[in-house]
Enzyme design. Structure first.
Site, PDB file in Angstrom:
ATOM      1  N   GLY A 116      44.238  88.595  -0.662  1.00 33.76           N
ATOM      2  CA  GLY A 116      45.237  87.627  -0.813  1.00 33.76           C
ATOM      3  C   GLY A 116      44.918  86.494  -1.896  1.00 33.76           C
ATOM      4  O   GLY A 116      45.317  85.437  -2.027  1.00 33.76           O
ATOM      5  N   GLY A 117      44.183  87.037  -2.799  1.00 32.90           N
ATOM      6  CA  GLY A 117      43.811  86.232  -3.910  1.00 32.90           C
ATOM      7  C   GLY A 117      42.648  85.363  -3.645  1.00 32.90           C
ATOM      8  O   GLY A 117      42.158  84.715  -4.698  1.00 32.90           O
ATOM      9  N   ARG A 125      48.103  98.665   6.331  1.00 28.56           N
ATOM     10  CA  ARG A 125      49.326  98.269   7.103  1.00 28.56           C
ATOM     11  C   ARG A 125      50.641  98.233   6.360  1.00 28.56           C
ATOM     12  O   ARG A 125      50.646  98.811   5.100  1.00 28.56           O
ATOM     13  CB  ARG A 125      48.921  96.872   7.446  1.00 28.56           C
ATOM     14  CG  ARG A 125      48.715  95.913   5.746  1.00 28.56           C
ATOM     15  CD  ARG A 125      48.735  94.387   6.259  1.00 28.56           C
ATOM     16  NE  ARG A 125      48.242  93.828   5.184  1.00 28.56           N
ATOM     17  CZ  ARG A 125      48.775  93.538   4.002  1.00 28.56           C
ATOM     18  NH1 ARG A 125      50.180  93.741   3.815  1.00 28.56           N
ATOM     19  NH2 ARG A 125      48.524  93.009   3.012  1.00 28.56           N
ATOM     20  N   GLU A 170      33.760  93.247 -11.354  1.00 28.70           N
ATOM     21  CA  GLU A 170      34.285  94.041 -12.058  1.00 28.70           C
ATOM     22  C   GLU A 170      34.858  93.772 -13.213  1.00 28.70           C
ATOM     23  O   GLU A 170      34.799  92.389 -13.633  1.00 28.70           O
ATOM     24  CB  GLU A 170      35.702  94.319 -11.202  1.00 28.70           C
ATOM     25  CG  GLU A 170      35.578  95.181  -9.938  1.00 28.70           C
ATOM     26  CD  GLU A 170      36.718  95.476  -9.194  1.00 28.70           C
ATOM     27  OE1 GLU A 170      36.767  96.551  -8.183  1.00 28.70           O
ATOM     28  OE2 GLU A 170      37.974  94.747  -9.463  1.00 28.70           O
ATOM     29  N   LYS A 171      35.069  94.635 -14.378  1.00 27.07           N
ATOM     30  CA  LYS A 171      35.542  94.550 -15.540  1.00 27.07           C
ATOM     31  C   LYS A 171      37.016  93.805 -15.284  1.00 27.07           C
ATOM     32  O   LYS A 171      37.889  94.344 -14.402  1.00 27.07           O
ATOM     33  CB  LYS A 171      35.814  95.661 -16.368  1.00 27.07           C
ATOM     34  CG  LYS A 171      36.384  95.491 -17.732  1.00 27.07           C
ATOM     35  CD  LYS A 171      35.521  94.860 -18.656  1.00 27.07           C
ATOM     36  CE  LYS A 171      36.048  94.494 -20.185  1.00 27.07           C
ATOM     37  NZ  LYS A 171      35.192  93.919 -20.822  1.00 27.07           N
ATOM     38  N   TYR A 172      37.131  92.644 -15.828  1.00 27.14           N
ATOM     39  CA  TYR A 172      38.422  91.984 -15.927  1.00 27.14           C
ATOM     40  C   TYR A 172      39.514  92.429 -17.115  1.00 27.14           C
ATOM     41  O   TYR A 172      39.065  92.341 -18.342  1.00 27.14           O
ATOM     42  CB  TYR A 172      38.272  90.553 -16.274  1.00 27.14           C
ATOM     43  CG  TYR A 172      39.464  89.767 -15.835  1.00 27.14           C
ATOM     44  CD1 TYR A 172      40.241  89.594 -14.796  1.00 27.14           C
ATOM     45  CD2 TYR A 172      39.981  88.775 -16.989  1.00 27.14           C
ATOM     46  CE1 TYR A 172      41.243  88.838 -14.405  1.00 27.14           C
ATOM     47  CE2 TYR A 172      41.218  88.177 -16.644  1.00 27.14           C
ATOM     48  CZ  TYR A 172      41.859  88.101 -15.615  1.00 27.14           C
ATOM     49  OH  TYR A 172      42.798  87.446 -15.234  1.00 27.14           O
TER      50      TYR A 172
END
Length: 449
Positions: free
Chosen positions: A164-165, A291, A200-202
């Protein structure tokens, strides 16, 4: 077939499941907190049980109360909706230990996909393309510096248990890394109880593309195309559409087959969504949600399939009611998430709905649990409705959405409706030429909506 299903949720998604149950001839049981005693899902269900006080931790997240509600009513299965306990492996295990059925995947699959590092490793082994990043959790700032330097900046630090960010921080340079690393760890610990993070690579200009998948738990699976969820604010989706305006049929078939083969390979059961960042015609896996998604109606619209009905059938051990060859896209669908929030601050706006009028007409669907006089409680997510339109093509869908928005009336509380009125006037939205960063950048330059 199940004779009675308990819905371990509230609001519009609880109504969505109740409606599917009714069409299938299955009795439904609503659960509710004391704050939701007058909620629409309580009114529409065949039975209802109060499971605790207003706070979600004391009611909708109260596992003993949910199990007791099943025992009291004789419900044989639990549908979790989305949010709350929908991706909680321990909850699934408790359900099974009590001889009940969880309408969703196994606890093992939820546990694998719930841990972002394990999920990435699993998907990589199954042939799903992934974002370049650390091989596992990163324990120290020195290690983070080494990995980031090797990948190149910018990088994103993510909490392993995040979602959820939350627990996500971007470091544009090496100087930014220390603050981003410590903040992501702290947020992961406070929100999810797990401080582990990975790097991670952005990607700088990606779109958010997700693939809807469905498995029968016996090695058979299909994909139902993609949804484009690139219009986001603070990593929260605002506007979703299917199919994506930038994905070709060849790309759709290619990544769809990869995803369907992956979940078939692990005998996945039920609905799932595999989420990607898409940049320069390449897909990069970021996570899998085990889900039903909030935005599932746009997929239902273009394929004419009831995903909740299919969830229930598969949980009963029945085969999929459709094959890949049956899944042909028909037209275009768009969903707007309507929140009880005041824009442009996006401040929650609970209160009493003085007047509510839902739009109608061809190709218009309104999923909401509000009504005239309903009191929106302050204890839960601010989502109060989803407006979904379907048409033969994207331009017609946009025109239909504009018309439907003009008919929708919600008075008494502030909502995000002005945001959508403004967005539909923007050329980037009209053409579909936007990335996951576009909305926040637009909001910064348009403070008055």
């Amino acid at each position: 077939m199940f004779s009675k299903i308990l819905i371990a949720n509230r609001g519009e998604i609880a109504l969505r499941v109740i409606r599917a149950c009714r069409e299938m001839g299955i009795k439904s049981v609503a659960v509710h907190s004391t704050a939701d005693s007058d909620a629409m899902h309580v009114r529409m269900a065949d039975e209802s049980v109060c499971i605790g006080p207003p706070a979600g931790t004391d009611s909708y997240l109260n596992v003993p109360s949910l199990i007791s509600a099943c025992e009291i009513t004789g419900a044989e299965a639990i549908h979790p909706g989305y949010g709350f306990l929908s991706e909680n492996a321990n909850f699934v295990q408790v359900i099974e230990d009590h001889g009940l059925k969880f309408i969703g995947p196994t606890a093992e699959h939820i546990r694998i996909m719930g841990d972002k590092i394990t999920a990435k490793e699993t998907m990589r082994e199954l042939g799903v393309p992934c974002v370049p990043g650390s091989d596992g959790g990163v324990d120290s700032l020195d290690e983070a510096h080494r990995i980031a330097s090797a990948m190149g900046y910018p990088v994103i630090i993510k909490a392993t248990a995040g979602g959820g960010g939350r627990g996500m921080k971007v470091a544009q340079t090496a100087e930014d890394l220390e603050v981003a690393f410590s903040t992501a760890r702290a947020e992961g610990k406070s929100v999810f109880g797990n401080a582990e993070v990975y790097l991670e690579k952005y990607l700088t200009l990606p779109r958010h593309i997700e693939i809807q998948v469905f498995g029968d738990g016996k090695g058979n699976a299909v994909h139902l195309g993609e949804r484009d969820c690139s219009l986001q604010r603070r990593h929260q989706k605002v506007f979703e559409e299917a199919p994506s305006p930038v994905i070709t049929q060849e790309q759709r078939q290619r990544i769809g087959k990869v995803c369907a083969d992956a979940i078939a390979g692990i005998n996945y059961a039920g609905a799932g969504t595999i989420e990607f960042l898409f940049e320069n015609d390449e897909f990069y896996f970021i996570e899998m949600n085990t889900r039903l998604q909030v935005e599932h109606p746009v997929t239902e619209a273009i394929f004419g399939i009831d995903l909740v009905r299919e969830q229930i059938r598969v949980a009963e051990g029945m085969p999929l009611s459709f094959g890949q060859e049956d899944l042909v896209i028909n037209g275009h669908a768009i969903e707007c998430r309507i929140n009880a929030e005041k824009v442009p601050e996006f401040r929650p706006s609970p209160g009493t709905v003085a007047q509510y009028h839902a739009p109608g007409g061809l190709g218009v669907r309104m999923d909401s649990a509000i009504y005239d006089g309903y009191k929106i409680p302050p204890y839960y997510d601010s989502l109060i409705g989803k407006l979904i339109v379907h048409a033969a093509d994207r331009p017609t869908a946009l025109a239909r959405l504009e018309r439907a928005l003009s008919e929708l009336v919600i008075e008494g509380v502030e909502t995000t409706l002005p945001l959508f009125d403004a967005l539909l006037k923007q050329e980037a939205v009209q053409t579909g030429d936007y990335t996951i960063h576009w909305l926040e950048q637009w909001l910064e330059t348009n403070p008055e909506i």
